[in-house]
Design an enzyme around this catalytic site. Structure first.
Site, short mmCIF file in Angstrom:
data_model
loop_
_atom_site.label_atom_id
_atom_site.label_comp_id
_atom_site.label_asym_id
_atom_site.label_seq_id
_atom_site.Cartn_x
_atom_site.Cartn_y
_atom_site.Cartn_z
N SER A 143 -1.76 -0.34 -3.09
CA SER A 143 -1.83 -0.02 -1.91
C SER A 143 -1.06 1.07 -2.39
CB SER A 143 -1.82 -0.70 -1.04
OG SER A 143 -2.07 0.29 -0.57
N TYR A 156 3.05 -2.86 6.51
CA TYR A 156 2.48 -3.04 5.43
C TYR A 156 2.59 -2.46 4.50
CZ TYR A 156 -2.01 -2.65 2.86
OH TYR A 156 -3.13 -3.28 1.42
#
Length: 258
Positions: A143, A156
């Protein structure tokens, strides 16, 4: 450059997290590109339905329920293969958007176990099979969170930084082997579940993530990027490909229409 169909020795592609979103879209596109796809996820009904869809379209897919954090199950799964050509480590996800001071350690642990340890489990278990193919590819779907921080995302972000470092280090360690290591780092992607899961099913909070953004990326956009990277000639390695919608300049700079 036109690409040829994968060789028989390297035509099996394992996709984790294939029950929805990027994983499901990637499975469809790799199948269309000539791979025999193996769909893994915890939700048996979802991957079985997707396998039926892909097979009905004249391609080849098999569903295999699997929790990537269960090492014993992963090792058993690996025994089904002599060689595989592609491993797409896509299983992951985000939980919560709390600051470091109040973040839930259980959420952090779950994200790390899935995004990092799950990727480690599959990669370790299948790396010998990828090498045996003579032309293997490990894909890590990280990501943009793995490359820059943002407030409320530390858990995250930490997990995706871990996934990024895993891919980068593996590439160094296995250079000279017939296996490429590819990292795809998507930015803002609107899928059916990602934001909803992150906010515990709160549809209003999930919708705010994409509010005013005319065209976030779709799962199909990311799947096309993964498939393109995988199908480059075997001497071409796409080390890292960051893909964002045009409206997103960084993790913290997004154009939103009023």
């Amino acid at each position: 450059m036109a690409t040829s169909a994968p060789s028989a020795a390297s035509r099996i592609a394992v996709v984790t997290g294939a029950s929805s979103g990027i994983g499901a879209a990637t499975a469809r596109q790799l199948a269309a590109a000539g791979y025999r796809v193996v769909l893994t996820a915890r939700r048996k009904d979802r991957i079985e339905a997707l396998a039926e869809e892909i097979n009905a379209a004249g391609h080849s897919a098999t569903a295999y329920p699997l929790d990537v954090t269960d090492r014993a199950a992963v090792d058993e799964f690996a025994t089904a293969f002599t060689t595989i050509g592609v491993l797409v480590n896509n299983a992951g996800g985000a939980l919560g958007a709390d600051p470091v001071a109040t973040g839930d350690p259980a959420d952090w642990r779950t994200m790390y176990e899935t995004n990092v340890i799950g990727t480690l489990n599959l990669t370790q278990a299948l790396l010998p099979k990828l090498e045996a193919s003579g032309d293997g590819v490990v894909v890590v779907v990280s990501s943009t969170a793995g490359h820059a921080t943002y407030e409320g995302g530390a858990g995250y972000v930490a997990a995706k930084h871990g996934a990024h470092v895993l891919a980068e280090t593996l590439r160094l360690e296995i250079v000279g082997s017939p296996v490429r290591v590819v990292e795809i780092a998507p930015g803002m992607v609107r899928t059916e579940e990602f934001a909803l899961t992150r906010f515990g099913g709160d549809a209003e909070k999930a919708a705010k993530v994409y509010a005013g953004v005319a065209e976030p990326l779709t799962a199909e956009d990311v799947a096309e990027t993964i498939t393109w990277a995988v199908t480059r000639p075997s001497h071409v390695n796409i080390d890292l490909l960051v893909v964002r919608p045009r409206a997103q300049a960084s993790n913290t700079k997004v154009h939103r229409e009023q």
